[in-house]
Design an enzyme around this catalytic site. Structure first.
Site, PDB file in Angstrom:
ATOM      1  N   GLY A 310       0.834  -1.188   0.000  1.00 36.12           N
ATOM      2  CA  GLY A 310       0.000   0.000   0.000  1.00 36.12           C
ATOM      3  C   GLY A 310       0.864   1.231   0.000  1.00 36.12           C
ATOM      4  CG  PHE A 312       1.316   5.057   4.808  1.00 33.84           C
ATOM      5  CD1 PHE A 312       2.222   5.959   5.334  1.00 33.84           C
ATOM      6  CD2 PHE A 312       0.118   5.522   4.307  1.00 33.84           C
ATOM      7  CE1 PHE A 312       1.923   7.296   5.378  1.00 33.84           C
ATOM      8  CE2 PHE A 312      -0.192   6.859   4.348  1.00 33.84           C
ATOM      9  CZ  PHE A 312       0.711   7.758   4.882  1.00 33.84           C
ATOM     10  N   GLY A 313       2.980   0.901   3.335  1.00 36.53           N
ATOM     11  CA  GLY A 313       3.741  -0.276   3.711  1.00 36.53           C
ATOM     12  C   GLY A 313       3.217  -1.527   3.055  1.00 36.53           C
ATOM     13  CG  ASP A 427      -5.966   5.987  -0.946  1.00 39.71           C
ATOM     14  OD1 ASP A 427      -6.290   6.387  -2.075  1.00 39.71           O
ATOM     15  OD2 ASP A 427      -4.941   5.312  -0.735  1.00 39.71           O
TER      16      ASP A 427
END
Ligand SMILES: *[C@@H]1O[C@H](CO)[C@@H](O)[C@H](O)[C@H]1NC(C)=O
Ligand SMILES: *[C@@H]1O[C@H](CO)[C@@H](O)[C@H](O)[C@H]1NC(C)=O
Ligand SMILES: *[C@@H]1O[C@H](CO)[C@@H](O)[C@H](O)[C@H]1NC(C)=O
Ligand SMILES: *[C@@H]1O[C@H](CO)[C@@H](O)[C@H](O)[C@H]1NC(C)=O
Ligand SMILES: *[C@@H]1O[C@H](CO)[C@@H](O)[C@H](O)[C@H]1NC(C)=O
Length: 625
Positions: A310, A312-313, A427
């Protein structure tokens, strides 16, 4: 149980090999991409005679599980006289050699080398390491003390590096001892086995190996908390017998362990790792998992467990130890307090959110510089896979699509209106919508969620979201609102009902941007022409039309024109209807809005260019009821 295995015992001129049970995927068969990898292991060699070497050992990557026909002595149990140097071997090795064999150009009797297909090293160096000050320090391979080896291959840089250090020295990965600039892809097959080999000659030696760790990524496991200990070379005959027994026992144990060796890390002698607890963590309820639990659950965050990446990670699949419960673990790196606090919102918020169309957050864990969020696992994956899966697979029916749209509308309405605080998702897109086994849609990935107190004017944040779904005013102001979520949801509706991406560069010019194309069809033809033809069966034409129109309205450039989510839910449930003059409202370009509680005055340039004024109090009047 000591956790180590012995590659060779006191037998002379012999060799031993140990290989992983299952091959590892080093190369993608479809596109030929080689993966980066890292291997860390501990070893020790105890020679029969102090200061007198026998032969060494090697880490190998081989096309077969075990290397048949290998020789002992100088061949280290990898090659033999006939196949030495032949490219048909397909073997990559890192040798830890304690004998100087001039025939192979060995530099000394205590060296490390990288070999491909033969005993002659491509690069080698005397066994040594760079300490924290950058000083080169000698290291004896036959001291009997445990030595740590990390082998790292970066496919991006096409570099293979080898790090060596005494086992107790950690964080010495700044400067490798060996560095080979070489693309390994010609030597790597799709699936290869990793293992070790060691040999003895006229002088005996025992080669010990601690459970090893392989990552199919350039991440190096953190193994700071244990330092293995290995036995010394047996002196008397009775001790020899005992060692043989211990060896056999160890090997037997290893067989049992081998299956899990690669997937499970053994956190034996696991010192309590410093896990910082902050005030907010104590306050905000969700279950805190132990890192060890998550590590075991995800088999050490192996690439094989990777579900996706994703913003972020990464997200890993896992099974909690001692249960069948499947989980999805999102790993988020945060190297500053700043980042930490951004995620605070995620944890404390979603931990308490409960809605059947939201992916449930079970808990979290903080370990070192990383934050782990544990979610329910959704076996059927994300919606984008359903929307864009290959043609031979069954496509979603209209009823399924409509249900998904309603599910997500309901989840978003809950976030915006039905909870004590307003939660902005930020999102919304098919990749963040997960499908459960009953084909219910659940909104996931609150990675960007920010928490706003009701009535509290939110502060400005840098724009976050996914290109194509970001509302125009969000780009200008950087301020996410419920309206920017509605905008993204409008596009989501169009995408799901039309079954195509928001931007389709290969489409005809006026069809490239889905939202524009839909409006174009609405104005100049039939809005249903924008939808996936196959979906527009007679009985659902009305529903498709409603969703498309609502999608266009929600994704309107002017925030003031967009309905809020409670309105959207009512319209989707047919508890409320779209206004009759909807197209006029939608067509209004450059709409500027002066917001006066419920009364909205729109400044609308007409098609002639003159300014007309459209006034209405409630643009979405309820009909019928
Ligand atoms: C290999 O690459 C293709 C194309 O990029 C991808 O669809 C496939 O999932 C990959 N396979 C594996 C095993 O990663
Ligand atoms: C090949 O597939 C992998 C996924 O397995 C992907 O990460 C990589 O970017 C792809 N490479 C190319 C050149 O398409
Ligand atoms: C050398 O190893 C190969 C397998 O790699 C084997 O086929 C061959 O018989 C071996 N040669 C000798 C002389 O042992
Ligand atoms: C380190 O080893 C090299 C040979 O491998 C030797 O020349 C050098 O003197 C050694 N240095 C120390 C400090 O022992
Ligand atoms: C969803 O997943 C289950 C098992 O995980 C599978 O049996 C089912 O076919 C999947 N449904 C769809 C529509 O892909």
């Amino acid at each position: 149980m000591n956790g180590f295995l012995t590659l060779t015992n006191t037998k002379k001129h012999s060799y031993g090999q140990v290989f992983n049970d299952e091959p590892l995927l080093f190369k993608n068969s479809t596109n030929g991409t080689v993966t980066s990898f890292s291997i860390t292991f501990f070893f020790a060699i105890t020679p029969e005679h102090k200061n007198k070497g026998s032969h060494g050992m090697a880490f190998v990557i081989s096309p077969t599980r075990g290397i048949p026909g290998a020789s002992a002595d100088q061949y280290l149990g990898i090659f033999n006289d006939t196949n030495n140097g032949k490219s048909s071997n397909q073997i990559i090795a890192v040798e830890l050699d304690i004998h100087k064999d001039d025939e192979f150009g060995d530099i000394d009797d205590n060296h490390v080398g990288i070999n491909i297909n033969g005993m002659r090293s491509i690069v080698s160096a005397p066994a040594s390491y760079y300490d924290h000050e950058g000083q080169l320090r000698n290291l004896s391979l036959i001291s009997g003390d445990p030595i740590r080896v990390t082998i790292l291959y970066s496919q991006e840089e096409k570099q293979l590096s080898v790090f060596l250090s005494p086992a107790e020295k950690t964080n010495l990965l700044k400067r490798p001892l060996l560095l080979l600039d070489q693309d390994l892809s010609p030597y790597l097959l799709e699936e290869m086995y990793v293992g070790f080999a060691a040999s003895t000659g006229s002088v005996g030696a025992i080669h010990y190996l601690w459970t090893f760790y392989v990552f199919l990524s350039s991440a190096v496991p953190n193994l700071d908390f244990f330092i293995p200990k290995f036995p010394t070379y047996p002196k008397s005959e009775s001790q020899v017998k005992r060692t043989v027994l211990v060896t056999c026992l160890t090997l037997a144990l290893f067989v049992a362990l081998a299956t899990s060796a690669f997937s499970l890390f053994f956190y034996r002698r696991h010192k309590k790792v410093k896990e910082v607890l902050e005030e907010w963590e104590i306050q905000c309820g969700p279950h805190r998992f132990a890192y060890k639990e998550l590590f075991q659950a995800t088999k050490g965050f192996k690439d094989k467990q990777l579900l996706g990446k994703g913003g972020f990670g990464q997200v890993f699949k896992g099974t909690l130890p001692g249960s069948d419960a499947e989980i999805a673990v999102k790993r988020i790196s945060h190297d500053s307090r700043q980042g930490m606090h951004e995620f605070l919102a995620e944890i404390s918020t979603i931990g308490r959110l409960r809605h059947s169309n939201l992916v449930r957050l079970q808990g979290y864990c903080r370990y070192k510089e990383e934050l782990y969020l544990v979610y329910d696992f959704m076996p059927n994956g994300s919606l984008d896979k359903y929307l864009y899966r290959r043609a031979n697979r069954e496509q979603l029916t209209w009823d399924q699509r409509f249900k998904i749209i309603k599910d997500i509308a309901s989840a978003l309405c809950y976030l915006h209106h039905d909870w004590v605080q307003v939660v902005i998702h930020r999102d919304i897109k098919p990749a963040n919508v997960l499908i459960d086994h009953q084909m219910n849609a659940r909104l996931g990935d609150f990675g960007l969620a920010k928490l706003y107190d009701q009535g509290f004017d939110p502060q400005t944040f840098s724009v976050a979201g996914t290109f194509g779904y970001i509302a125009p005013e969000l780009i200008r102001s950087g301020r996410a609102t419920t309206g920017t979520d509605v905008y993204a949801f409008g596009l989501f509706m169009l995408e799901v009902s039309c079954g195509r991406r928001l931007i389709e560069p290969r489409a005809a010019t006026n069809e490239v941007v889905l939202a524009e194309w839909t409006l174009n069809r609405w104005e100049n033809g039939d809005i249903l022409e924008a939808a996936n033809e196959r979906l527009c069966e007679e009985h659902n034409r009305e529903q498709v039309e409603l969703v498309l129109k609502l999608g266009v309205l929600c994704s309107h450039q002017a925030a003031g024109v967009r309905p809020d989510m409670s309105k959207v839910v009512r319209i989707l449930n047919c508890d409320s209807q779209l206004p009759d003059n909807l197209l006029d409202i939608v067509k209004a370009e450059n709409v500027r809005m002066w917001s006066e509680t419920s009364e909205r005055v729109l400044d609308v340039p007409t098609s002639q260019g003159s300014i007309g004024t459209l006034t209405f109090t409630e643009p979405f009047t309820s009909h019928g009821r």
